[in-house]
Design a protein around this motif. Sequence first.
Motif, PDB file in Angstrom:
ATOM      1  N   PRO A   9      43.063  28.735  48.425  1.00  0.00           N
ATOM      2  CA  PRO A   9      42.635  30.036  48.972  1.00  0.00           C
ATOM      3  C   PRO A   9      41.163  30.305  48.634  1.00  0.00           C
ATOM      4  CG  PRO A   9      43.839  30.373  46.951  1.00  0.00           C
ATOM      5  CD  PRO A   9      43.865  28.886  47.203  1.00  0.00           C
ATOM      6  N   CYS A  10      40.585  31.266  49.328  1.00  0.00           N
ATOM      7  CA  CYS A  10      39.205  31.689  49.048  1.00  0.00           C
ATOM      8  C   CYS A  10      39.204  32.577  47.809  1.00  0.00           C
ATOM      9  CB  CYS A  10      38.615  32.434  50.241  1.00  0.00           C
ATOM     10  SG  CYS A  10      36.948  33.079  49.956  1.00  0.00           S
ATOM     11  N   PRO A  11      38.352  32.301  46.810  1.00  0.00           N
ATOM     12  CA  PRO A  11      38.351  33.125  45.600  1.00  0.00           C
ATOM     13  C   PRO A  11      37.753  34.506  45.795  1.00  0.00           C
ATOM     14  CG  PRO A  11      36.604  31.487  45.502  1.00  0.00           C
ATOM     15  CD  PRO A  11      37.393  31.198  46.739  1.00  0.00           C
ATOM     16  N   LEU A  12      37.114  34.781  46.949  1.00  0.00           N
ATOM     17  CA  LEU A  12      36.447  36.062  47.172  1.00  0.00           C
ATOM     18  C   LEU A  12      37.081  36.859  48.303  1.00  0.00           C
ATOM     19  CD1 LEU A  12      32.714  34.892  46.862  1.00  0.00           C
ATOM     20  CD2 LEU A  12      34.104  36.028  45.124  1.00  0.00           C
ATOM     21  N   LEU A  32      33.039  29.563  52.961  1.00  0.00           N
ATOM     22  CA  LEU A  32      32.182  30.052  51.878  1.00  0.00           C
ATOM     23  C   LEU A  32      30.704  29.999  52.265  1.00  0.00           C
ATOM     24  CD1 LEU A  32      33.965  28.380  48.818  1.00  0.00           C
ATOM     25  CD2 LEU A  32      33.952  30.806  49.395  1.00  0.00           C
ATOM     26  N   GLN A  33      30.324  28.969  52.984  1.00  0.00           N
ATOM     27  CA  GLN A  33      28.918  28.820  53.358  1.00  0.00           C
ATOM     28  C   GLN A  33      28.486  29.879  54.364  1.00  0.00           C
ATOM     29  OE1 GLN A  33      26.930  26.486  52.006  1.00  0.00           O
ATOM     30  NE2 GLN A  33      25.120  27.132  53.160  1.00  0.00           N
ATOM     31  N   ASN A  34      29.306  30.162  55.357  1.00  0.00           N
ATOM     32  CA  ASN A  34      28.917  31.065  56.441  1.00  0.00           C
ATOM     33  C   ASN A  34      29.126  32.531  56.098  1.00  0.00           C
ATOM     34  OD1 ASN A  34      28.258  28.811  57.965  1.00  0.00           O
ATOM     35  ND2 ASN A  34      30.259  28.731  58.982  1.00  0.00           N
ATOM     36  N   LEU A  35      30.129  32.853  55.325  1.00  0.00           N
ATOM     37  CA  LEU A  35      30.458  34.257  55.080  1.00  0.00           C
ATOM     38  C   LEU A  35      29.902  34.759  53.754  1.00  0.00           C
ATOM     39  CD1 LEU A  35      31.931  36.803  56.009  1.00  0.00           C
ATOM     40  CD2 LEU A  35      33.974  35.964  54.841  1.00  0.00           C
ATOM     41  N   HIS A  36      30.037  34.004  52.695  1.00  0.00           N
ATOM     42  CA  HIS A  36      29.681  34.503  51.365  1.00  0.00           C
ATOM     43  C   HIS A  36      28.292  34.048  50.921  1.00  0.00           C
ATOM     44  CE1 HIS A  36      33.769  35.986  50.701  1.00  0.00           C
ATOM     45  NE2 HIS A  36      34.216  34.844  51.222  1.00  0.00           N
ATOM     46  N   TRP A  37      28.002  32.766  51.057  1.00  0.00           N
ATOM     47  CA  TRP A  37      26.740  32.236  50.554  1.00  0.00           C
ATOM     48  C   TRP A  37      25.550  32.651  51.415  1.00  0.00           C
ATOM     49  CZ3 TRP A  37      25.899  29.624  46.062  1.00  0.00           C
ATOM     50  CH2 TRP A  37      24.659  29.002  45.896  1.00  0.00           C
ATOM     51  N   TYR A  72      20.820  32.685  39.760  1.00  0.00           N
ATOM     52  CA  TYR A  72      22.211  33.018  40.049  1.00  0.00           C
ATOM     53  C   TYR A  72      22.290  33.694  41.412  1.00  0.00           C
ATOM     54  CZ  TYR A  72      22.569  32.328  35.009  1.00  0.00           C
ATOM     55  OH  TYR A  72      22.501  31.802  33.741  1.00  0.00           O
ATOM     56  N   ARG A  73      23.478  33.556  42.042  1.00  0.00           N
ATOM     57  CA  ARG A  73      23.703  34.162  43.350  1.00  0.00           C
ATOM     58  C   ARG A  73      24.902  35.090  43.272  1.00  0.00           C
ATOM     59  NH1 ARG A  73      21.273  32.537  48.040  1.00  0.00           N
ATOM     60  NH2 ARG A  73      19.848  30.765  47.869  1.00  0.00           N
ATOM     61  N   MET A  74      24.698  36.307  43.761  1.00  0.00           N
ATOM     62  CA  MET A  74      25.768  37.293  43.835  1.00  0.00           C
ATOM     63  C   MET A  74      26.273  37.322  45.274  1.00  0.00           C
ATOM     64  SD  MET A  74      23.928  40.173  41.455  1.00  0.00           S
ATOM     65  CE  MET A  74      22.309  39.591  41.945  1.00  0.00           C
ATOM     66  N   CYS A  75      27.437  36.694  45.498  1.00  0.00           N
ATOM     67  CA  CYS A  75      28.005  36.605  46.838  1.00  0.00           C
ATOM     68  C   CYS A  75      28.809  37.859  47.154  1.00  0.00           C
ATOM     69  CB  CYS A  75      28.899  35.372  46.951  1.00  0.00           C
ATOM     70  SG  CYS A  75      28.025  33.821  46.687  1.00  0.00           S
ATOM     71  N   ILE A  76      28.964  38.101  48.436  1.00  0.00           N
ATOM     72  CA  ILE A  76      29.722  39.268  48.854  1.00  0.00           C
ATOM     73  C   ILE A  76      31.205  39.048  48.580  1.00  0.00           C
ATOM     74  CG2 ILE A  76      30.038  38.479  51.243  1.00  0.00           C
ATOM     75  CD1 ILE A  76      29.524  41.437  52.062  1.00  0.00           C
ATOM     76  N   CYS A  77      31.858  40.117  48.151  1.00  0.00           N
ATOM     77  CA  CYS A  77      33.256  40.054  47.734  1.00  0.00           C
ATOM     78  C   CYS A  77      34.099  40.939  48.652  1.00  0.00           C
ATOM     79  CB  CYS A  77      33.392  40.491  46.279  1.00  0.00           C
ATOM     80  SG  CYS A  77      35.094  40.574  45.682  1.00  0.00           S
ATOM     81  N   HIS A  78      35.297  40.390  49.068  1.00  0.00           N
ATOM     82  CA  HIS A  78      36.221  41.150  49.922  1.00  0.00           C
ATOM     83  C   HIS A  78      37.523  41.485  49.201  1.00  0.00           C
ATOM     84  CE1 HIS A  78      33.950  40.757  53.733  1.00  0.00           C
ATOM     85  NE2 HIS A  78      33.534  39.603  53.210  1.00  0.00           N
ATOM     86  N   LEU A  79      37.565  41.270  47.922  1.00  0.00           N
ATOM     87  CA  LEU A  79      38.766  41.591  47.149  1.00  0.00           C
ATOM     88  C   LEU A  79      38.887  43.099  46.971  1.00  0.00           C
ATOM     89  CD1 LEU A  79      38.528  38.797  44.426  1.00  0.00           C
ATOM     90  CD2 LEU A  79      40.022  38.844  46.421  1.00  0.00           C
ATOM     91  N   PRO A  80      40.077  43.593  46.636  1.00  0.00           N
ATOM     92  CA  PRO A  80      40.266  45.047  46.480  1.00  0.00           C
ATOM     93  C   PRO A  80      39.686  45.570  45.171  1.00  0.00           C
ATOM     94  CG  PRO A  80      42.329  43.919  46.069  1.00  0.00           C
ATOM     95  CD  PRO A  80      41.374  42.862  46.547  1.00  0.00           C
ATOM     96  N   CYS A  81      38.441  45.186  44.862  1.00  0.00           N
ATOM     97  CA  CYS A  81      37.777  45.737  43.671  1.00  0.00           C
ATOM     98  C   CYS A  81      37.233  47.131  43.948  1.00  0.00           C
ATOM     99  CB  CYS A  81      36.628  44.829  43.245  1.00  0.00           C
ATOM    100  SG  CYS A  81      37.085  43.098  43.082  1.00  0.00           S
ATOM    101  N   ARG A  82      36.877  47.373  45.170  1.00  0.00           N
ATOM    102  CA  ARG A  82      36.282  48.651  45.560  1.00  0.00           C
ATOM    103  C   ARG A  82      36.983  49.106  46.822  1.00  0.00           C
ATOM    104  NH1 ARG A  82      30.941  51.018  45.177  1.00  0.00           N
ATOM    105  NH2 ARG A  82      30.544  52.386  46.954  1.00  0.00           N
ATOM    106  N   ILE A  83      37.726  50.187  46.725  1.00  0.00           N
ATOM    107  CA  ILE A  83      38.486  50.714  47.863  1.00  0.00           C
ATOM    108  C   ILE A  83      37.600  51.680  48.624  1.00  0.00           C
ATOM    109  CG2 ILE A  83      40.531  51.974  48.582  1.00  0.00           C
ATOM    110  CD1 ILE A  83      41.904  51.034  46.062  1.00  0.00           C
ATOM    111  N   ALA A  84      37.510  51.439  49.922  1.00  0.00           N
ATOM    112  CA  ALA A  84      36.693  52.309  50.757  1.00  0.00           C
ATOM    113  C   ALA A  84      37.391  53.643  50.974  1.00  0.00           C
ATOM    114  CB  ALA A  84      36.399  51.625  52.090  1.00  0.00           C
TER     115      ALA A  84
END
Length: 642
Positions: free
Chosen positions: A10-13, A31-36, A45-57
């Motif tokens: 699975p995707c980790p993000l 990972l290359q097209n969406l996050h990186w 260091y690179r801060m990639c975009i995250c889609h996990l439920p860490c921040r609820i809209a």
Amino acid sequence: NPYIATEKKPCPLCPEEKFKACYGHKLHRHLQNLHWKISVEFEGYRMCICHLPCRIAKPNFVADQTFSKMGAHYHCIICSATITRRTDMIGHINRHVNKGETESRFITAPAPKSSCEVLKEANTDVQVLPNYFTPQKTDSYFNPKMKLNRQLIFCALAVLAEERKPIECLDAFGATGIMGLQWAKHLRSSVKVTINDCNENSVTMIQENCHLNKMKVKVNTKKEDNYEAIGDGDESTDTIEVTKMDANVIMHLRSFDFIHLDPFGTSVNYLDSAFRNVRNLGIVSLTSTDISSLYAKAQHVALRHYGCNIVRTEYYKELAARTVIAAVARSAARCNKGIEVLLAVALEHFVLVVVRVLRGPSPADDSAKKIRYLIHCQWCEERIFQKEGNMVEENPYQQLPCDCHGSMPGRTAVILGPLWSGALFNTGFLRRMLFEAVQYGLDEVQPLLKTVVCEAECTTSKNFSTHSPSDENKQEECGVYIKTPDMLAESDVMPGKRKNNEVMRNATKRQKTDNSAEHPAFYYNIHRHSIKGMNMPKLNKFLNYLSEAGYRVSRTHFDPMGVRTNAPLAQFKTVLMKHSTPTYAGGQTEGPLHLTEDVQVGDQLQAATDNKAKDDEFLEENKSGDSGTVFAEDCPTYSAAD
């Protein structure tokens, strides 16, 4: 290697319901097209975009149902904050860098600290943060484009240091401390430098820069007189006092001989405190960087800060300088002090004004009387200061030399101001500044000072002569009695205030008789008044033409194509038209040029004088009445002019 892996991962993000587990080659592409691709980089260091439920809209309410969507976000590597937009994340990281926070809480290996950059100017080293060129977002703002401004202020201080030693000078807004360090390093025992800043990080940076230049530091961080000496006194005898106060507070508490104000934006908030304790015959210099309001781009801001109504004109830079001087004169008059303008410079990035302070109600009244309103014609851009007096005139348009109000419909002029109507330069002081610039090897500022000296004397560069200031009368400058080292013996012979007051009064009387020698107010742009279809003469040749016509003329630093002259605009256009040539040969055959009324009248008068000599010869040869009648009918221009 993700391409060799045979298991689905699975995707980790991303949550599992959004991106299901897949093989390595597909996961790598995801990972290359969406996050990186839209990641934020920071120190390796690179801060990639995250889609996990860490921040609820925020939930969306549709009818009776509530939809909660997981928002994409970034995790800050320094403070663990979650931010949705990439641009906001970049700004968030930059704010950490400005504060010096570069160590991450989530990385075992410490992040490398951002090394301070060391810059050198006029044999003075200063260390600054990497973002030193961004104002209001850094504690060590340093603008390399203001080097010319710092050199002008240094020359003014060097001239004052020759008059009396030692002098106490204040840099009210130190930032990196570059200006105060240059004063102390080059003038040494002649000055006692105080560098002030209200930001604690800036004060620390100033102390480090003092140690970098082997200067002894005396720190005062409180409003009381509690000083703390830092540094070894054996390294250097030069001592710089560093204070952490508000600029208004330190200027209220202490007296200085030289004060420089260079805040970010306007300096009107600090003028009252600057003139409160400045010593008699001291100097106050201020740099205004709010050029959007001073150059009439934000007229409402100029009205709010300076209480002055201005519009965009061809002489807008000189208008800005006179606006600032008017505010300075009003602040000085409230403290029963007058001013004598020594230098006024308006360039692309700043407006610099240097004034000498004259203590007493009489100089204050004289300075206040020089604040007047300006009448500006919007058609021909002719301008003139209003006459002194409180009586209301029935037709103020009569003060303008032009006749646009009679020939044009509606209201043709506007009232600008209040503005400073006195001189903008002091020739003796400027020549001494030029001498100091040569002495200290300041090559960048010498061409500007030569131009300003010619402008103050209203002469061309051909008549400019450089000589030592000792050849001049250094004791009197525009009615101000200056005590120089050569006159110390005489001052011991003449003790008391009565003798000095008599000398100052006599100098002031001589100044009033020499007012005609002041440079003319404002200037004309030669391109602004050029005639369509005609080639203008070269600027230097045009200056010679005006000078041959009997007018005072010089170039101006305010405008590279400006001409400062006492000639009226009508005569200015006449001389310009006389020495202009047609752009093409057939230009005169197609039709007459549409000139202004003033130029046409000037040409008619010139033609009348030329025809009169020819007509006298014609009348002597042909004395018959018929020939005289025919001549009168053929030459109506001569009869009208006669």
